[in-house]
Scaffold this motif. Structure first.
Motif, PDB file in Angstrom:
ATOM      1  N   SER A  93      39.252  32.898  39.207  1.00  0.00           N
ATOM      2  CA  SER A  93      40.016  32.157  39.443  1.00  0.00           C
ATOM      3  C   SER A  93      41.218  32.783  40.015  1.00  0.00           C
ATOM      4  O   SER A  93      41.556  33.067  40.667  1.00  0.00           O
ATOM      5  N   LEU A 106      41.540  37.546  44.456  1.00  0.00           N
ATOM      6  CA  LEU A 106      42.845  38.205  46.189  1.00  0.00           C
ATOM      7  C   LEU A 106      43.727  37.091  46.171  1.00  0.00           C
ATOM      8  O   LEU A 106      44.776  37.318  47.318  1.00  0.00           O
ATOM      9  N   GLY A 107      43.528  34.893  46.336  1.00  0.00           N
ATOM     10  CA  GLY A 107      44.197  35.049  46.622  1.00  0.00           C
ATOM     11  C   GLY A 107      45.346  34.332  46.114  1.00  0.00           C
ATOM     12  O   GLY A 107      46.149  33.725  46.611  1.00  0.00           O
ATOM     13  N   TYR A 113      35.214  39.771  50.281  1.00  0.00           N
ATOM     14  CA  TYR A 113      36.237  40.211  49.347  1.00  0.00           C
ATOM     15  C   TYR A 113      35.481  41.298  49.397  1.00  0.00           C
ATOM     16  O   TYR A 113      36.787  42.495  49.301  1.00  0.00           O
ATOM     17  N   PHE A 155      40.416  26.933  46.666  1.00  0.00           N
ATOM     18  CA  PHE A 155      40.008  28.385  46.311  1.00  0.00           C
ATOM     19  C   PHE A 155      40.649  28.937  45.151  1.00  0.00           C
ATOM     20  O   PHE A 155      39.826  29.666  44.870  1.00  0.00           O
ATOM     21  N   THR A 156      41.696  29.360  44.495  1.00  0.00           N
ATOM     22  CA  THR A 156      42.486  29.231  43.665  1.00  0.00           C
ATOM     23  C   THR A 156      41.776  29.230  42.049  1.00  0.00           C
ATOM     24  O   THR A 156      41.524  29.994  41.619  1.00  0.00           O
ATOM     25  N   SER A 204      38.638  29.019  41.827  1.00  0.00           N
ATOM     26  CA  SER A 204      37.266  29.066  42.206  1.00  0.00           C
ATOM     27  C   SER A 204      36.461  28.129  41.975  1.00  0.00           C
ATOM     28  O   SER A 204      34.935  27.949  41.812  1.00  0.00           O
ATOM     29  N   MET A 217      31.691  25.863  44.840  1.00  0.00           N
ATOM     30  CA  MET A 217      30.978  26.507  44.704  1.00  0.00           C
ATOM     31  C   MET A 217      29.458  26.885  44.232  1.00  0.00           C
ATOM     32  O   MET A 217      29.106  28.214  44.203  1.00  0.00           O
TER      33      MET A 217
HETATM   34  N1  PHE Z   1      39.782  32.289  43.248  1.00  0.00           N
HETATM   35  C1  PHE Z   1      39.455  33.828  43.945  1.00  0.00           C
HETATM   36  C2  PHE Z   1      40.897  34.221  44.366  1.00  0.00           C
HETATM   37  O1  PHE Z   1      41.785  33.144  43.975  1.00  0.00           O
HETATM   38  C3  PHE Z   1      38.891  33.197  44.783  1.00  0.00           C
HETATM   39  C4  PHE Z   1      36.613  32.361  44.751  1.00  0.00           C
HETATM   40  C5  PHE Z   1      36.722  31.558  44.940  1.00  0.00           C
HETATM   41  C6  PHE Z   1      36.523  33.453  43.312  1.00  0.00           C
HETATM   42  C7  PHE Z   1      35.743  30.580  44.418  1.00  0.00           C
HETATM   43  C8  PHE Z   1      35.187  33.374  43.316  1.00  0.00           C
HETATM   44  C9  PHE Z   1      34.823  31.406  43.801  1.00  0.00           C
HETATM   45  O2  PHE Z   1      40.871  34.700  45.504  1.00  0.00           O
END
Ligand code: PHE
Length: 453
Positions: free
Chosen positions: A25, A28-29, A111, A232-233, A235, A238
């Motif tokens: 988690s 890069l987010g 990424y 997103f952060t 994770s 997916m």
């Molecule tokens: N959570 C990661 C981030 O903050 C992005 C990510 C998304 C990683 C989904 C894994 C799965 O950058």
């Protein structure tokens, strides 16, 4: 019949699961996106909305992912199918796992391009290439880098190679060990930066900026951005967290683990903000400078401050580590699934997907060459991948999962797997996963779709 371990292996300790999920988690987010979207959406108010989204929508969905993963003990595709069979619903819900794997693979491919930029900046910082530079020089430097794939190919390849190796080594010898080394290193570097930031004299400005509450700045758009970023952060959407949960102990508390992950991810995001903003303010730069914050704005600050060379070096290593631990989780589902589906060895699965991801990443690298200036939302392959995965695929995957767990799986399964001490806690979760999460994700999905059109 429930399995107690996955065929792929198991974490060596309850905390390794939490560390691994955090590794996924915190990515890069947190570093590249969170500070600049906070900057663009009015600071503290945005942070508050974001926190609400994490706890009201993000964590319930994470619990849903963890419960499926741990119950199924397989890659998302097969774990979902197993849970579906257990409650006699159509195993076609496993398509969600397929969508997740595709999303992970696609996110990975851009990424690794960002990782290549980072890998380029690490030695550049150490050598002081940008010493004394102003914003014009750093943006020119970055723009020139974007359009020279030949300077990035090595970094891109190295990044894919490391991820592939960790995946090939398997759960215990690869992933477990990697997060146990990398996560403490990450904390340590972050702490160093924070101590430095606290001594710039601008720490208070950063605190005010991050926590100052101003309701007038709340727009529907900022709520959308906050909701999207919370997913997103963490994770979610997916299957990364679902996959990691397959390696979790049978008796570990799901509620408590998820709470830790949410708290720590948020804490780290805020710590990163508190490390970055004082440095930005100390150099009289603009915190709301968009996606270029990390690669254009911060290098100016590093270029101008005492010990900036070391600081920039440490900072980009930190960013690289966060990218690495997230990238591993992006590719683990598809690797584990390939092992299950085709009965191949782990290293073979890792190799196949590594090569494919490397090729796609290469295409992304080259796609920048046609771009004349740094406009992030002009359309090249990078933007499209970023846009489609973050804004459409992840919400769609999360929406599907919430519907599956909230409306299709029997309460017997969810109740026994979550095993929450208090009934009201279970009911609160149940309400969230049935109504709150689908509503929020539905809105995000439709709004983003509308934005595209
Ligand atoms: N959570 C990661 C981030 O903050 C992005 C990510 C998304 C990683 C989904 C894994 C799965 O950058």
């Amino acid at each position: 019949m429930q399995r107690t371990t996955s065929i792929h292996g198991r974490w060596s300790h309850r905390w390794v699961f939490i560390l691994a999920a955090m590794g996924s988690s915190v990515g890069l987010g947190n570093i590249w996106k969170f500070p600049y979207i906070t900057g663009e959406n009015g600071g503290g108010t945005f942070v508050l909305i974001y926190l609400l989204c994490v706890f009201l929508i993000g964590l319930p969905l994470m619990m849903a992912e963890v419960l499926i993963g741990r119950r199924g003990r397989l890659s998302p595709v097969n774990a979902i199918a197993l849970c579906a069979r257990e409650t006699s619903v159509s195993p076609r819900w496993q398509l969600l796992g397929g969508l997740g794997m595709l999303t992970g693979f696609l996110i990975f491919s851009f990424y690794s391009v960002v990782a290549a930029w980072i890998l380029h900046y690490i030695p550049a910082m150490a050598k002081g290439v940008l010493a004394g530079a102003g914003i014009q020089q750093t943006s020119r430097y970055f723009e020139a880098l974007l359009v020279s794939p030949e300077r990035l190919i090595l970094g891109h390849s190295a990044f894919v190679w490391v991820v592939m190796t960790v995946l090939a080594l398997g759960v215990r010898r690869g992933l477990d060990r990697a997060v146990r080394i990398m996560m403490p290193a990450l904390f340590f570097l972050l702490l160093l930066l924070l101590i430095y930031a606290a001594n710039t004299g601008y720490f208070k400005h950063a605190l005010v900026y991050l926590f100052h509450f101003d309701l007038a700045k709340v727009t529907p758009q900022s709520v959308l951005v906050a909701m999207g970023h919370a997913f997103f952060t963490l994770s979610l959407g997916m299957g990364a967290i679902m996959m990691y949960s397959a390696y979790m102990g049978r008796r570990d508390s799901i509620g408590r683990s998820v709470l830790w992950i949410g708290l720590l991810d948020t804490l780290i995001a805020l710590m990163i903000g508190l490390a970055i903003f004082p440095i930005v303010f100390a150099s009289q730069l603009d915190p709301a400078s968009g996606p270029g914050l990390v690669f254009i704005t911060l290098p100016v600050a590093f270029a101008q401050m005492p010990a900036g060379q070391v600081l920039g070096f440490v900072f980009f290593i930190l960013v690289g580590l966060t990218a690495l631990t997230s990238a591993i989780s992006l590719m683990e589902p598809v690797t584990a699934w390939t092992v299950e589906r085709f009965k191949v060895m782990r290293w073979q699965a890792a190799l196949i997907w590594g090569v494919l991801a490397w090729l796609l990443g290469l295409a992304v690298l080259v796609s920048f060459e046609t771009m004349s200036s740094l406009r992030f939302f002009s359309r090249n392959l990078f933007d499209w991948l970023n846009y489609f995965t973050s804004n459409l695929f992840l919400p769609l995957g999360g929406l599907g999962l919430a519907i599956f767990v909230g409306w299709k799986l029997s309460r017997r399964v969810t109740e026994s797997e979550l095993h929450l001490q208090q009934t009201w806690l279970y009911l609160a979760w149940y309400f969230a996963i049935r109504y709150l999460v689908p509503a929020a994700l539905g809105i995000i999905f439709v709004a983003n779709l509308y934005n595209i059109i």
